[in-house]
Design a protein around this motif. Structure first.
Motif, short mmCIF file in Angstrom:
data_model
loop_
_atom_site.label_atom_id
_atom_site.label_comp_id
_atom_site.label_asym_id
_atom_site.label_seq_id
_atom_site.Cartn_x
_atom_site.Cartn_y
_atom_site.Cartn_z
N MET A 172 0.83 -1.21 0.00
CA MET A 172 0.00 0.00 0.00
C MET A 172 0.86 1.26 0.00
SD MET A 172 -2.86 -1.07 2.83
CE MET A 172 -3.59 0.56 2.95
N SER A 173 1.93 1.24 0.81
CA SER A 173 2.78 2.42 0.93
C SER A 173 3.56 2.68 -0.36
CB SER A 173 3.75 2.24 2.10
OG SER A 173 3.04 2.08 3.30
N LYS A 174 4.07 1.60 -0.95
CA LYS A 174 4.83 1.76 -2.21
C LYS A 174 3.89 2.23 -3.32
CE LYS A 174 8.92 -0.19 -0.98
NZ LYS A 174 10.18 0.53 -0.98
N ALA A 175 2.64 1.74 -3.30
CA ALA A 175 1.67 2.18 -4.32
C ALA A 175 1.42 3.68 -4.15
CB ALA A 175 0.37 1.39 -4.19
N GLY A 176 1.39 4.14 -2.90
CA GLY A 176 1.23 5.58 -2.66
C GLY A 176 2.40 6.36 -3.25
N LEU A 177 3.60 5.84 -3.11
CA LEU A 177 4.77 6.54 -3.67
C LEU A 177 4.75 6.49 -5.20
CD1 LEU A 177 7.71 5.47 -1.30
CD2 LEU A 177 6.25 7.51 -1.19
N ASN A 178 4.17 5.42 -5.74
CA ASN A 178 4.04 5.34 -7.20
C ASN A 178 3.14 6.50 -7.69
OD1 ASN A 178 4.53 4.02 -9.69
ND2 ASN A 178 2.52 3.03 -9.59
N VAL A 179 2.06 6.72 -6.98
CA VAL A 179 1.15 7.81 -7.37
C VAL A 179 1.78 9.17 -7.08
CG1 VAL A 179 -1.12 8.82 -6.97
CG2 VAL A 179 -0.88 6.36 -7.13
N MET A 180 2.59 9.24 -6.02
CA MET A 180 3.32 10.49 -5.76
C MET A 180 4.23 10.79 -6.96
SD MET A 180 6.19 11.39 -2.85
CE MET A 180 7.55 10.57 -3.71
N THR A 181 4.90 9.76 -7.46
CA THR A 181 5.81 9.92 -8.60
C THR A 181 5.05 10.49 -9.81
OG1 THR A 181 7.17 8.09 -7.81
CG2 THR A 181 7.33 8.61 -10.17
N GLN A 182 3.90 9.89 -10.09
CA GLN A 182 3.11 10.33 -11.26
C GLN A 182 2.56 11.75 -11.04
OE1 GLN A 182 0.44 6.98 -10.95
NE2 GLN A 182 1.37 5.96 -12.70
N SER A 183 2.11 12.01 -9.82
CA SER A 183 1.45 13.29 -9.53
C SER A 183 2.44 14.44 -9.55
CB SER A 183 0.77 13.23 -8.16
OG SER A 183 -0.07 12.12 -8.06
N LEU A 184 3.56 14.27 -8.85
CA LEU A 184 4.51 15.37 -8.76
C LEU A 184 5.29 15.56 -10.05
CD1 LEU A 184 5.77 15.14 -5.06
CD2 LEU A 184 4.24 16.83 -6.08
N ALA A 185 5.42 14.48 -10.84
CA ALA A 185 6.04 14.64 -12.17
C ALA A 185 5.24 15.67 -12.96
CB ALA A 185 6.06 13.31 -12.91
N ALA A 186 3.92 15.60 -12.83
CA ALA A 186 3.05 16.53 -13.55
C ALA A 186 3.02 17.90 -12.87
CB ALA A 186 1.64 15.95 -13.64
N GLU A 187 3.01 17.90 -11.53
CA GLU A 187 2.84 19.18 -10.82
C GLU A 187 4.11 20.03 -10.81
OE1 GLU A 187 0.96 18.84 -6.95
OE2 GLU A 187 1.76 20.79 -6.34
N TRP A 188 5.26 19.39 -10.64
CA TRP A 188 6.51 20.15 -10.48
C TRP A 188 7.42 20.09 -11.71
CZ3 TRP A 188 8.27 18.55 -4.80
CH2 TRP A 188 7.38 19.13 -3.87
N GLY A 189 7.01 19.29 -12.71
CA GLY A 189 7.85 19.17 -13.91
C GLY A 189 8.11 20.51 -14.58
N ASN A 190 7.10 21.39 -14.55
CA ASN A 190 7.26 22.69 -15.21
C ASN A 190 8.26 23.57 -14.49
OD1 ASN A 190 5.75 23.29 -12.94
ND2 ASN A 190 4.14 24.42 -14.02
N ARG A 191 8.66 23.14 -13.28
CA ARG A 191 9.68 23.93 -12.56
C ARG A 191 10.99 23.15 -12.41
NH1 ARG A 191 5.86 25.54 -7.80
NH2 ARG A 191 4.61 23.88 -8.71
N GLY A 192 11.15 22.10 -13.22
CA GLY A 192 12.44 21.43 -13.30
C GLY A 192 12.67 20.33 -12.27
N VAL A 193 11.62 20.01 -11.50
CA VAL A 193 11.79 18.93 -10.51
C VAL A 193 11.06 17.71 -11.05
CG1 VAL A 193 11.48 18.23 -8.13
CG2 VAL A 193 11.92 20.63 -8.66
N ARG A 194 11.81 16.64 -11.30
CA ARG A 194 11.20 15.49 -11.95
C ARG A 194 11.24 14.26 -11.05
NH1 ARG A 194 15.15 12.40 -15.26
NH2 ARG A 194 17.20 13.16 -14.60
N PHE A 195 10.39 13.32 -11.37
CA PHE A 195 10.16 12.16 -10.51
C PHE A 195 10.11 10.88 -11.32
CE2 PHE A 195 8.83 15.69 -8.08
CZ PHE A 195 9.02 15.33 -6.75
N ASN A 196 10.88 9.90 -10.90
CA ASN A 196 10.79 8.57 -11.50
C ASN A 196 10.93 7.54 -10.38
OD1 ASN A 196 10.71 9.06 -14.53
ND2 ASN A 196 12.48 10.31 -13.93
#
Ligand code: HXC
Ligand code: NAP
Length: 304
Positions: A172-196
Motif C-alpha cells: 500500500m505504501s509503495k503504491a502511494g509513492l508510485n502515485v506520488m511519482t506520477q502526480s509530482l512529475a506533472a505538478e513540479w515538472g514545469n519547474r524542473g523537478v522530476r520524478f521517477n
C-alpha cells in the motif's frame, strides 16, 4: 564494484549532490557507491550511525578522490520524524543544494494481514509512505524556492502493480509513492523537478531476507517467490546503472515513470508472496519470532 561494472564514463556524476535514504545498507549502499564512483557527492542517512559511518568509509577507501570518487557523508536521521528531516536538509544545504534524491529507506516484514496491529501497520507505513513523502517535500520545497532542478528516484516494488499479499502495508505504501511519482512529475515538472521510480525484483540483502524469507540467508540461491524468466535474482550493478541514468541531467525528458528491473518476473506472472497462503499458525509464529529477532538486533544499533 569497479568502474568496469558501470556503463558510464568516469566523472559522469561530478557536480551532482545526491541524498540516498537508507544508503548505509543493501540496495541504497550499492546505488550510493555507483554514484560516488562516478564523482557524485553522496549523503547517506539511516538510524544506525555506526552502520552509516562504516559504509561511507568503505566506499571512500575503495574509491578515493584521487581515483575520481566523490565524497560520502553519513547523517544519522530517522525519516519518521519530520523535524529530523528538516535538520538533515539544513546540514546538507549548508554545503550546497542537492541535485537528486533516492527514496530508498524502507521497513517491511511478511505477516498475515489479520495478524497486524495498528502499530505493526504504522511501523512500515511511517517509514515508507509518510517518511519518504516528507523527505521529498523537504527537498522539493527548497528546489522550488531556489528555482533549482532536482531529480527524485523512489525505490518501489512490482507489487505496486500486482498487489502484495502478506506484505500489505508495504504494498500500500509503495503504491502511494508510485502515485506520488506520477502526480509530482506533472505538478513540479514545469519547474524542473522530476520524478521517477524503480521497481526491483529480488536483489538479495540481509535486511530484506531477514524479514521476507526468515531463516534463509541472503544468497542468490535463496530467494522469495518472485522468480524471473532469466532464472536469477538481480545484480546490484544492474540497479546502480539504472539509478545513475535516472539521476543524470541527460535523462531529464524521462519524468513520471516507474521502471521495473526484475528480469521480466512481473510480466511472467510473479505475484509476490501468494504461496504463503499454504502456511499455518506454526509457520507464521516461527516467522514472526525470527523477524522480531532481526528487528531487535537492528534496533540495538540505532543511534537516533
Ligand atoms: C506481525 C510484527 C512483526 C511481524 C513486528 N511487528 N514484526 N507484527 N508480524 N513479523 C509489529 C510489532 O509487534 C509491533 O506492534 C510493531 O510491529 C512495531 O514493531 P517494532 O519491532 O517495535 O518496530 P521497529 O523497531 O520500529 O522496527 C520497524 C520494522 C523493522 C519495520 C518492524 O522491520 C525495521 O526497522 N525494518 C527496517 C529494515 C527493513 O525492513 N528492510 C527490508 C526492506 S525490504 P505491537 O502492536 O506488538 O507493538 C522491502 C521489499 C523487498 O521493503 C521486496 C522483495 C521482493
Ligand atoms: P535494507 O538493507 O534493510 O535497507 C533499508 C534501509 O532503510 C536500511 O539502511 C535502514 O537503515 C533504512 N531505514 C529504515 N527505516 C528508516 C528510517 N525510519 N529512517 C531512515 N532510514 C531508515 O533493505 P534493502 O533490501 O536494501 O531495501 C532497500 C529498498 O529496496 C527498500 O525500499 C525496499 O523496499 C526496496 N526493494 C528491495 C528489494 C530486494 O529484493 N532487496 C526488492 C524490491 C524493493 P536503519 O535501519 O539504520 O534506519
Amino acid at each position: 564494484m569497479t568502474l568496469d561494472d558501470l556503463m558510464f564514463k568516469p566523472g559522469l556524476m561530478k557536480g551532482q549532490r545526491i541524498l540516498v535514504t537508507g544508503g548505509g545498507t543493501g540496495l541504497g549502499k550499492e546505488m550510493a557507491e555507483g554514484l560516488m564512483m562516478l564523482g557524485a557527492d553522496v549523503y547517506i542517512c539511516g538510524r544506525r550511525g555506526g552502520v552509516l559511518e562504516e559504509a561511507a568509509k568503505a566506499m571512500m577507501d575503495a574509491h578515493p578522490a584521487s581515483a575520481g570518487g566523490g565524497q560520502v557523508t553519513p547523517i544519522a536521521c530517522d525519516i519518521r520524524v519530520p523535524e529530523a528531516i528538516h535538520e538533515m536538509m539544513d546540514t546538507i544545504w549548508a554545503d550546497g543544494a542537492l541535485t537528486g534524491l533516492i527514496n530508498n529507506a524502507a521497513g517491511n516484514f511478511i505477516s498475515r494481514t489479520e495478524d497486524l496491529s495498528t502499530r505493526g501497520f504504522d511501523a512500515i507505513a511511517n517509514i515508507v509512505f509518510r517518511g519518504s513523502f516528507f523527505v521529498t517535500l523537504e527537498a522539493g520545497k527548497r528546489w522550488l524556492a531556489e528555482k533549482r532542478k532536482g531529480s527524485v528516484v523512489s525505490i518501489l516494488t512490482t507489487w505496486v502493480w500486482s498487489g502484495g499479499p502478506f506484505t500489505v502495508p508495504s504494498a500500500m505504501s509503495k503504491a502511494g509513492l508510485n502515485v506520488m511519482t506520477q502526480s509530482l512529475a506533472a505538478e513540479w515538472g514545469n519547474r524542473g523537478v522530476r520524478f521517477n521510480a524503480i521497481a526491483p525484483g529480488p536483489f538479495p540483502t540481509e535486511g530484506a531476507w531477514a524479514r521476507l524469507s526468515p531463516g534463509q540467508s541472503a544468497t542468490a540461491e535463496s530467494r522469495p517467490q518472485t522468480g524471473s524468466p532469466l532464472g536469477r535474482v538481480g545484480e546490484m550493478r544492474e540497479l546502480a546503472n539504472l539509478a545513475v541514468y535516472l539521476l543524470h541531467p541527460l535523462s531529464e525528458y524521462v519524468n513520471g515513470q516507474t521502471i521495473a528491473i526484475d528480469g521480466g518476473g512481473w510480466n511472467a506472472g510473479s505475484r509476490g508472496f501468494s504461496a504463503l497462503a499454504d502456511w499455518g499458525d506454526a509457520e507464521w509464529a516461527a516467522a514472526r519470532q525470527s523477524i522480531q529477532g532481526a528487528n531487535a538486533s537492528d534496533r540495538a544499533k540505532r543511534t537516533v
